[in-house]
Design an enzyme around this catalytic site. Structure first.
Site, PDB file in Angstrom:
ATOM      1  N   ASP A  22       0.828  -1.210   0.000  1.00  0.00           N
ATOM      2  CA  ASP A  22       0.000   0.000   0.000  1.00  0.00           C
ATOM      3  C   ASP A  22       0.866   1.265   0.000  1.00  0.00           C
ATOM      4  O   ASP A  22       1.927   1.295   0.622  1.00  0.00           O
ATOM      5  CB  ASP A  22      -0.895  -0.023   1.253  1.00  0.00           C
ATOM      6  CG  ASP A  22      -2.041   0.967   1.134  1.00  0.00           C
ATOM      7  OD1 ASP A  22      -2.298   1.473   0.023  1.00  0.00           O
ATOM      8  OD2 ASP A  22      -2.676   1.249   2.164  1.00  0.00           O
ATOM      9  N   ASN A  70     -10.634  -3.044  -6.388  1.00  0.00           N
ATOM     10  CA  ASN A  70      -9.856  -2.070  -7.170  1.00  0.00           C
ATOM     11  C   ASN A  70     -10.473  -1.756  -8.538  1.00  0.00           C
ATOM     12  O   ASN A  70     -10.115  -0.757  -9.170  1.00  0.00           O
ATOM     13  CB  ASN A  70      -8.406  -2.545  -7.365  1.00  0.00           C
ATOM     14  CG  ASN A  70      -7.556  -2.383  -6.116  1.00  0.00           C
ATOM     15  OD1 ASN A  70      -6.549  -3.064  -5.951  1.00  0.00           O
ATOM     16  ND2 ASN A  70      -7.938  -1.480  -5.228  1.00  0.00           N
TER      17      ASN A  70
END
Ligand code: FPP
Length: 246
Positions: A22, A70
């Site tokens: 991330d 996503n």
């Protein structure tokens, strides 16, 4: 169990490490760059991590490259990520083969463009005999999806007379991989975000504040040091650990 003597001791090397990579977007935005540029720099950190963990004797490394959620990102970012995956598989394959690394993809691959699906299948086929480390790339993956698809297949296909945990795990997308020992998340957030929900049951968790493109060998070594200092109990008392999991 006494704390491990050395972080590189094979007795304390995790067999299976997973990473939530991330921070690419924030890394790029802080530099006035596009988020896609952040993902390109993230890929460089990914290369470092693969090499680092393969050299430390880790048996399986699972990377969260694209979650089922996503797809909701801006179209341009999703397209840039898909292009990056196609190029990365092609560019990295020779080195992965040379290093004896097996590539495996988990997730809902049928949702991806045909060209990418074909690359995944070819890469898996051409590395399937490799055994230095298995690199598992989670694409279109979600932990809830994984448990649900396993349950559905289990009901349809299982002939086990005594259905148990081992039998069920044979239907998860991670079947055949070692138990997950260490789950790392970079980027300062402390949550699992629908990653390996079943598999993380007894994993040690390690959260790093550093953004993924900035992760280097020192940061990665820090995660192994941290793992080596943990006492894993698997639900037992400290006194039981030595006898049950010696
Ligand atoms: C999360 O950061 C990162 C991603 C969704 C993409 C990860 C992909 C790579 C690192 C490329 C690796 C490629 C392969 C083939 C393994 P974010 O965009 O959520 O960052 P933010 O939290 O700062 O917005």
């Amino acid at each position: 169990m006494a704390p491990a003597s050395s972080p590189t001791d094979t007795a304390v090397t995790p067999a299976h490490v997973a990473i939530i990579m991330d921070g690419n977007g924030r890394w790029a935005e802080a530099r006035g760059l596009s988020r896609s540029e952040g993902h390109r720099m993230g890929l460089r950190a990914t290369r470092r991590a693969v090499e680092f963990f393969a050299n430390r004797g880790v048996r399986a490394l699972t990377l969260f490259a694209f979650s089922s959620e996503n797809w909701q990102r801006p179209k341009a970012e999703v397209e840039a990520l898909l292009d990056l995956f196609v190029a990365a598989i092609e560019d990295e394959l020779p080195e992965l083969r040379e290093k004896g690394i097996r590539l495996r993809f988990i997730g809902q691959r049928e949702e991806f463009p045909g060209q990418l699906q074909q690359r995944m299948a070819d890469a898996e086929a051409s590395t399937q005999a490799n055994d230095t480390m298995t690199l598992v790339v989670a694409l279109g993956y979600g932990g809830r999806w994984d448990i649900l698809q396993a349950a559905l297949r289990w009901v349809r296909e299982s002939s086990a007379v005594n259905p148990d945990r081992d039998a069920f795990e044979g239907f998860l997308s991670t079947a055949g991989l070692p138990e997950l020992d260490l789950l790392i998340r970079t980027g300062g957030e402390q949550r699992i975000s629908n990653f390996l929900l079943w598999q993380a049951a007894y994993a040690e968790l390690c959260f790093l504040d550093v953004l993924w493109p900035d992760v280097d060998d020192a940061e990665l070594q820090g995660t192994l040091d941290c793992y080596a200092r943990r006492q894993r109990r698997f639900g037992c008392t400290a006194a039981q650990v030595d006898t049950v999991h010696a």
